[in-house]
Design a protein around this motif. Sequence first.
Motif, PDB file in Angstrom:
ATOM      1  N   PHE A  28      28.922  37.215   9.240  1.00 42.99           N
ATOM      2  CA  PHE A  28      27.705  36.428   9.473  1.00 42.99           C
ATOM      3  C   PHE A  28      28.093  34.959   9.587  1.00 42.99           C
ATOM      4  CE2 PHE A  28      27.266  34.573   5.204  1.00 42.99           C
ATOM      5  CZ  PHE A  28      28.066  35.415   4.461  1.00 42.99           C
TER       6      PHE A  28
ATOM      7  N   GLU B 246      16.433  35.473  -0.229  1.00 42.10           N
ATOM      8  CA  GLU B 246      17.384  34.350  -0.210  1.00 42.10           C
ATOM      9  C   GLU B 246      17.911  33.998   1.180  1.00 42.10           C
ATOM     10  OE1 GLU B 246      20.911  34.968  -2.668  1.00 42.10           O
ATOM     11  OE2 GLU B 246      21.968  33.472  -1.460  1.00 42.10           O
ATOM     12  N   ILE B 247      17.784  32.727   1.538  1.00 51.51           N
ATOM     13  CA  ILE B 247      18.447  32.261   2.760  1.00 51.51           C
ATOM     14  C   ILE B 247      19.509  31.202   2.465  1.00 51.51           C
ATOM     15  CG2 ILE B 247      16.592  32.861   4.370  1.00 51.51           C
ATOM     16  CD1 ILE B 247      15.773  29.910   4.416  1.00 51.51           C
ATOM     17  N   ILE B 248      19.413  30.559   1.280  1.00 52.85           N
ATOM     18  CA  ILE B 248      20.415  29.552   0.895  1.00 52.85           C
ATOM     19  C   ILE B 248      20.865  29.808  -0.533  1.00 52.85           C
ATOM     20  CG2 ILE B 248      20.777  27.109   0.307  1.00 52.85           C
ATOM     21  CD1 ILE B 248      19.028  26.221   2.474  1.00 52.85           C
TER      22      ILE B 248
ATOM     23  N   GLN C 178      33.369  26.551   1.446  1.00 48.98           N
ATOM     24  CA  GLN C 178      33.020  25.562   0.423  1.00 48.98           C
ATOM     25  C   GLN C 178      34.210  24.903  -0.265  1.00 48.98           C
ATOM     26  OE1 GLN C 178      30.715  27.138  -2.875  1.00 48.98           O
ATOM     27  NE2 GLN C 178      31.728  25.655  -4.174  1.00 48.98           N
TER      28      GLN C 178
ATOM     29  N   GLY D 293      23.328  27.538  -3.361  1.00 53.01           N
ATOM     30  CA  GLY D 293      24.087  26.294  -3.498  1.00 53.01           C
ATOM     31  C   GLY D 293      24.155  25.832  -4.937  1.00 53.01           C
TER      32      GLY D 293
ATOM     33  N   ARG E 234      19.495  42.983   4.879  1.00 57.31           N
ATOM     34  CA  ARG E 234      19.865  41.579   4.677  1.00 57.31           C
ATOM     35  C   ARG E 234      21.362  41.339   4.731  1.00 57.31           C
ATOM     36  NH1 ARG E 234      16.589  39.772  -0.691  1.00 57.31           N
ATOM     37  NH2 ARG E 234      14.573  40.656  -0.163  1.00 57.31           N
TER      38      ARG E 234
ATOM     39  N   ILE F 208      18.463  41.822   9.880  1.00 60.33           N
ATOM     40  CA  ILE F 208      19.284  40.728  10.392  1.00 60.33           C
ATOM     41  C   ILE F 208      20.292  41.185  11.449  1.00 60.33           C
ATOM     42  CG2 ILE F 208      18.985  39.292   8.350  1.00 60.33           C
ATOM     43  CD1 ILE F 208      21.863  39.793   7.642  1.00 60.33           C
TER      44      ILE F 208
ATOM     45  N   GLU G 106      30.728  43.874   2.372  1.00 60.05           N
ATOM     46  CA  GLU G 106      29.533  44.293   1.639  1.00 60.05           C
ATOM     47  C   GLU G 106      29.371  45.793   1.791  1.00 60.05           C
ATOM     48  OE1 GLU G 106      27.644  42.216   0.019  1.00 60.05           O
ATOM     49  OE2 GLU G 106      27.700  40.246   1.006  1.00 60.05           O
TER      50      GLU G 106
ATOM     51  N   GLU H 121      34.243  33.548  -3.154  1.00 63.61           N
ATOM     52  CA  GLU H 121      33.108  34.157  -3.861  1.00 63.61           C
ATOM     53  C   GLU H 121      33.651  35.382  -4.601  1.00 63.61           C
ATOM     54  OE1 GLU H 121      29.933  33.011  -4.189  1.00 63.61           O
ATOM     55  OE2 GLU H 121      30.463  31.200  -3.110  1.00 63.61           O
TER      56      GLU H 121
ATOM     57  N   ARG I 168      19.934  35.299   8.445  1.00 56.72           N
ATOM     58  CA  ARG I 168      18.756  35.473   7.578  1.00 56.72           C
ATOM     59  C   ARG I 168      17.674  34.456   7.930  1.00 56.72           C
ATOM     60  NH1 ARG I 168      20.701  36.812   1.487  1.00 56.72           N
ATOM     61  NH2 ARG I 168      22.158  38.456   2.025  1.00 56.72           N
TER      62      ARG I 168
ATOM     63  N   GLY J   3      22.562  30.941   5.450  1.00 54.46           N
ATOM     64  CA  GLY J   3      22.914  32.063   6.324  1.00 54.46           C
ATOM     65  C   GLY J   3      22.082  31.993   7.601  1.00 54.46           C
TER      66      GLY J   3
HETATM   67  O1  4AD Z   1      24.885  32.547  -1.793  1.00 58.31           O
HETATM   68  P1  4AD Z   1      26.182  32.574  -1.062  1.00 58.31           P
HETATM   69  O2  4AD Z   1      27.139  33.650  -1.407  1.00 58.31           O
HETATM   70  O3  4AD Z   1      26.811  31.135  -1.284  1.00 58.31           O
HETATM   71  C1  4AD Z   1      28.057  30.734  -0.933  1.00 58.31           C
HETATM   72  O4  4AD Z   1      28.836  31.342  -0.241  1.00 58.31           O
HETATM   73  C2  4AD Z   1      28.372  29.319  -1.359  1.00 58.31           C
HETATM   74  N1  4AD Z   1      29.814  29.165  -1.417  1.00 58.31           N
HETATM   75  C3  4AD Z   1      27.735  28.366  -0.369  1.00 58.31           C
HETATM   76  C4  4AD Z   1      27.936  26.927  -0.727  1.00 58.31           C
HETATM   77  O5  4AD Z   1      27.483  26.520  -1.784  1.00 58.31           O
HETATM   78  N2  4AD Z   1      28.591  26.169   0.114  1.00 58.31           N
HETATM   79  O6  4AD Z   1      25.895  32.655   0.506  1.00 58.31           O
HETATM   80  C5  4AD Z   1      25.110  31.675   1.141  1.00 58.31           C
HETATM   81  C6  4AD Z   1      24.144  32.290   2.112  1.00 58.31           C
HETATM   82  C7  4AD Z   1      23.133  33.248   1.491  1.00 58.31           C
HETATM   83  O7  4AD Z   1      22.049  32.563   0.938  1.00 58.31           O
HETATM   84  C8  4AD Z   1      22.725  34.077   2.686  1.00 58.31           C
HETATM   85  O8  4AD Z   1      21.790  33.393   3.482  1.00 58.31           O
HETATM   86  C9  4AD Z   1      24.018  34.173   3.456  1.00 58.31           C
HETATM   87  O9  4AD Z   1      24.833  33.095   3.061  1.00 58.31           O
HETATM   88  N3  4AD Z   1      24.707  35.450   3.185  1.00 58.31           N
HETATM   89  C10 4AD Z   1      24.690  36.509   4.017  1.00 58.31           C
HETATM   90  N4  4AD Z   1      24.103  36.702   5.206  1.00 58.31           N
HETATM   91  C11 4AD Z   1      24.285  37.882   5.822  1.00 58.31           C
HETATM   92  N5  4AD Z   1      25.045  38.886   5.320  1.00 58.31           N
HETATM   93  C12 4AD Z   1      25.658  38.741   4.131  1.00 58.31           C
HETATM   94  N6  4AD Z   1      26.430  39.723   3.665  1.00 58.31           N
HETATM   95  C13 4AD Z   1      25.498  37.508   3.420  1.00 58.31           C
HETATM   96  N7  4AD Z   1      25.961  37.017   2.247  1.00 58.31           N
HETATM   97  C14 4AD Z   1      25.470  35.769   2.130  1.00 58.31           C
END
Ligand code: 4AD
Length: 501
Positions: free
Chosen positions: A221, A424-426, A187, A428, A216, A486, A210, A165, A475, A472
Motif C-alpha cells: 500500500f 483508522e486512516i492515520i 519513518q 502517528g 482494510r 481498499i 498481513e 513496525e 484507506r 494510508g
Molecule cells: O499505523 P501505521 O502502522 O503507522 C506507521 O507505519 C508509522 N510508522 C507512521 C508514522 O508515524 N510515520 O500505518 C499508518 C497508516 C495506517 O493508519 C493505515 O492508513 C495505513 O498506514 N496502513 C495500511 N493500509 C493498507 N493496508 C495495510 N496493511 C495497512 N497498514 C497500515
Amino acid sequence: MEDFTKIAQLKDYVGKQVTLAGWLYNSRSSGKIMFLILRDGTGLCQCVAEKGKVQDKLFDELEHLGQESSLTITGVVREEKRSVGGYELSVTNAKIIAPASDYPITPKEHGTDFLLSNRHLHLRSQRPWCIGRVRHTVIDSVRRFFNDNGFTLVDAPILMSLAGEDQQSLFEVDYFGRPMYLTQTGQLHIESAAMSFGKVYCFGPTFRAEKSKTRRHLTEFWMVEPEVAFIDLDGLLKLAEDFVSFIVKTVLERNRPELETLGADIKAMENVKPPFYRLTYTEAVNILTSERTKNFLAEQLVKLKEQKEKFEKRISEIEEQQKGQLKDWQREKLAAELIDLRSELEEVNMKIENNPKHARLAAEFNWGKDLGGSDETIISQMHDKPVFVTQYPKKAKAFYMKTNRDNPQVVLNFDLLAPEGFGEIIGGSVREDDYDMLLKRIEEDNLKVENYQWYIDLRRYGSVPHGGFGLGIERTIAWITGERHIRQCIPFPRMMDRVYM
Ligand code: 4AD
Ligand code: MG
C-alpha cells in the motif's frame, strides 16, 4: 498524429465540428438512429448517428462494432443536459481503428472475483476510472500540501535492514545471501532527515505481510509520512486535520462528478473541516463500555434487520420479473441490480452476524489492549467527522513512541479514525527523544539493539522533540469515495490470497 479533441473539453466546442478518438463503451441502434457511447480517457460522450447523414456502409459497420473497439468519430458538438457528460456529437463521419468482439466485461455488472481476474481490462470501466481519478487528486493534493507548507521531500529506501513496525509482518528478501526486508514505513529514516531539514515527508509504497484478509488490508500500500522537528502532540493533531481537510476539499473541487457516479456521501465530505473530534484512548474505552454504545449497537441491529428484509423483498420481486417477457436491456438492467442487491445483502448479513460479537467485545473491553478493528468501527460510526484517539497504553504500541512523562502508562500517539465506520486512516506519534528511555524500550521489545544503533544515535547528537504520522492512501480513497474495499483503491492490488498481473 492528428490532435484529437478531448471529451472533457467539449464545452468549448459547442456548434463546432470535432474529431474524438477513443473506445466504444456501449451502443444501441433502432435501425435508423444509433447511439454510440465513446470513452476517451477524459470522459464519456454520446455520439448520435442517423441513417442518411452518414454513409450507409459506415452506418452498417458501426452498428456491428463490438464494445471496446477503437475508433475516431467526427461530428458537431451539441449541448444536451440529459446526456452523459452534458454534450452530444451529431456524427458526420467515423474511422474504425481496431474492431473488437466478445469483450469480456459488459456494461452489465459482474462479480468481484471475475473483475479482479480481469483487472487489466476492468481498469477501463467507470468505477475504476472514477476511483483512479480521485486517487490522482488525492496524491497530487498530498504533495501540494507538504510542498506548499515548507516540507522537504526525502525518499526513504524500500530495502530495509531493520523492522520499522511489528516483526511479524516483515517481508524478507534475499539480499546477496543476507536477509533484508521490504519497508513497512519510512519513518525511522526520515526522522534522521528531519534533523537536517526540519520538516520532511516521504511518500512511497510500503509492504506488510498481513495475514488478515480484511477489506482494510493490502500487503502493498502507499503511505505518506511527514516528520517534523520541534512539534508536540497538539501540533501533530493540528497538522493532520489541516492535511486531511485539504485533501478532501481538493477532491470535492476537482472530482465532484466522479464522486457522484461512485455514489459517495458528498454531504459528509463537505463536513470534513477542522476541528476534528479529539478523544483520549481512556475516553474511547469509556465510550465502548458505556450504556450509550450498547443501545447504539442494539438500534443498529434493528436497522440492519429492516434493511435485510427490504433487500430480500426486492430480490424476490426481480426473480419473479425475470421469469416474464423482457427486452434484452431490461434483462441486463435487472441482472445488474440483482448482483448489487446480493452483495449488499451479503454485507448486511455479515453485519448482523457480527453485531452481537462486536457488542460483546466492546462491552468487555479492558483498558490496556490496542483498539481492534471492530472497536474502531464503533467509535467512528458514532461520529460524523474524523476522530482523533490519543494516548494509547504504552504496552500496546511501538517502541519509538514517546512516553507521557505525566502518565508513564501511556504514549503520546494518535490514530485518526475516519467517520461512519471507516476506521483508522492515520497512525502517528511524538517520538521518544530521550536516549536512555529509547534504549530501554528497544530492549523491552526484544529488538536487536545493534540494528538500531544509528536510530538511537539521533538521540545523542542534538535530540529535539519531534514527531510525525503516516496516512494510508488507499484507506483515505476508500473513505472519500465510499468504496467498501481498499483493493479497489489501488490500480493493481496485492493481497495475501490474491496477486494478479
Ligand atoms: O499505523 P501505521 O502502522 O503507522 C506507521 O507505519 C508509522 N510508522 C507512521 C508514522 O508515524 N510515520 O500505518 C499508518 C497508516 C495506517 O493508519 C493505515 O492508513 C495505513 O498506514 N496502513 C495500511 N493500509 C493498507 N493496508 C495495510 N496493511 C495497512 N497498514 C497500515
Ligand atoms: Mg496504526
